[in-house]
Design an enzyme around this catalytic site. Structure first.
Site, short mmCIF file in Angstrom:
data_model
loop_
_atom_site.label_atom_id
_atom_site.label_comp_id
_atom_site.label_asym_id
_atom_site.label_seq_id
_atom_site.Cartn_x
_atom_site.Cartn_y
_atom_site.Cartn_z
N ASP A 207 5.35 1.77 -1.14
CA ASP A 207 4.55 2.40 -2.19
C ASP A 207 5.49 3.09 -3.19
O ASP A 207 6.48 3.71 -2.80
CB ASP A 207 3.60 3.43 -1.57
CG ASP A 207 2.49 3.83 -2.54
OD1 ASP A 207 1.32 3.50 -2.28
OD2 ASP A 207 2.81 4.49 -3.56
N ASN B 162 -8.51 2.78 1.20
CA ASN B 162 -9.39 3.52 0.31
C ASN B 162 -10.34 2.54 -0.38
O ASN B 162 -9.88 1.53 -0.93
CB ASN B 162 -8.57 4.27 -0.75
CG ASN B 162 -7.63 5.30 -0.13
OD1 ASN B 162 -7.96 5.92 0.87
ND2 ASN B 162 -6.46 5.46 -0.72
N HIS C 248 -5.85 -3.29 -0.22
CA HIS C 248 -4.55 -2.94 0.34
C HIS C 248 -4.73 -1.93 1.45
O HIS C 248 -5.68 -1.15 1.46
CB HIS C 248 -3.61 -2.39 -0.74
CG HIS C 248 -4.18 -1.25 -1.53
ND1 HIS C 248 -5.05 -1.44 -2.57
CD2 HIS C 248 -4.00 0.09 -1.42
CE1 HIS C 248 -5.40 -0.25 -3.07
NE2 HIS C 248 -4.78 0.69 -2.39
#
Ligand code: AMP
Ligand code: ZN
Length: 115
Positions: free
Chosen positions: A31, A88, A101
């Site tokens: 990330d 999420n 993801h």
């Protein structure tokens, strides 16, 4: 495939993000704004917008993503300490990139409840 999707571009290699893992179904990369000492994103190569867009034909894909997460956790040495996998979904879930993801987070004590 979606031409203007950030993660599709990463999966196709059009935006550089060194892969920690890749195969014909998924890629994993770090990330850009890590929320833990280890923060890896695992994504399908296929453009799937959210968890809500998964169907039964994707069951094996999601299982594979969890297998890849476990493999990375072992390889990177945090499997025994522990880790968290987060997905999420939609605005209230905190989703900002509209390509499915899974966050793999480790290297610190995770809080509960999550923010
Ligand atoms: P989410 O809030 O679940 O949609 O998570 C999207 C994640 O993508 C965030 O943690 C971002 O930091 C991350 N991100 C955005 N752009 C990039 C990029 N170019 N490379 C790696 N990670 C990214
Ligand atoms: Zn995409």
């Amino acid at each position: 495939m979606s031409t203007d999707c950030l993660f599709c571009k990463i999966a196709r290699g059009e935006i550089p993000a060194p892969f920690l893992y890749e195969d014909e179904q998924v890629v994993a990369f770090r990330d850009i704004e890590p929320q833990a000492p280890q923060h890896i994103l695992i994504i399908p190569r296929q453009h799937i917008r959210t968890t809500l867009d998964l169907s039964s034909v994707d069951n094996a894909l999601v299982g594979h993503i969890y297998q890849v997460a476990s493999q990375l956790a072992r390889q990177l040495g945090f499997a025994e300490d522990g880790f968290r996998i987060v997905n999420n979904c939609n605005e209230s879930g905190g989703q900002v990139v509209w390509h499915l993801h899974f966050h793999l987070l480790a290297g610190r004590q995770m809080g509960w409840p999550p923010g």
